[in-house]
Design a protein around this motif. Sequence first.
Motif, short mmCIF file in Angstrom:
data_model
loop_
_atom_site.label_atom_id
_atom_site.label_comp_id
_atom_site.label_asym_id
_atom_site.label_seq_id
_atom_site.Cartn_x
_atom_site.Cartn_y
_atom_site.Cartn_z
N PRO A 62 1.00 -1.38 0.02
CA PRO A 62 0.15 -0.17 -0.28
C PRO A 62 1.09 1.40 0.08
CG PRO A 62 -0.11 -0.97 1.97
CD PRO A 62 0.66 -2.04 1.11
N GLY A 63 2.18 1.26 0.40
CA GLY A 63 3.36 2.48 -0.39
C GLY A 63 2.89 3.04 1.77
N TYR A 64 2.65 1.88 2.79
CA TYR A 64 3.19 3.02 4.09
C TYR A 64 2.83 1.35 5.15
CZ TYR A 64 -1.97 1.56 4.02
OH TYR A 64 -3.23 1.35 3.94
N ALA A 65 3.24 1.30 5.95
CA ALA A 65 3.69 0.62 7.49
C ALA A 65 2.68 0.86 8.46
CB ALA A 65 5.02 0.28 7.55
N LEU A 66 2.09 0.08 8.66
CA LEU A 66 1.25 -0.18 10.24
C LEU A 66 2.42 -0.42 11.46
CD1 LEU A 66 -1.96 -0.86 8.59
CD2 LEU A 66 -1.36 1.09 8.70
N ALA A 67 2.13 0.46 12.59
CA ALA A 67 2.69 0.34 13.45
C ALA A 67 2.00 -0.53 14.42
CB ALA A 67 3.43 1.37 14.41
N ASP A 68 2.83 -1.28 15.10
CA ASP A 68 1.62 -2.37 16.20
C ASP A 68 2.29 -1.95 17.22
OD1 ASP A 68 0.16 -3.56 17.66
OD2 ASP A 68 1.34 -5.73 16.81
#
Length: 70
Positions: A62-68
């Motif tokens: 998606p062109g971005y990362a999600l942080a957990d």
Amino acid sequence: MAINAQEMLDKYMEAEAAILLGKTTIFNGRTHTMAELPQIQAGRREWERRVSAQRAAHQGSPGYALADFR
């Protein structure tokens, strides 16, 4: 003809390098720079963005990362 974003980025980088190396021409005794550096840099940034978007789309990212933050 379809525009290849990587080829356009390469052209902008070549133009930027030429300007940074002082590429100018003299016509009728007046010195002219073929393009202005800020315009070339803005174009390069736009094509860098397009290349990144194409790579992300091709890779399914998606062109971005999600942080957990657990």
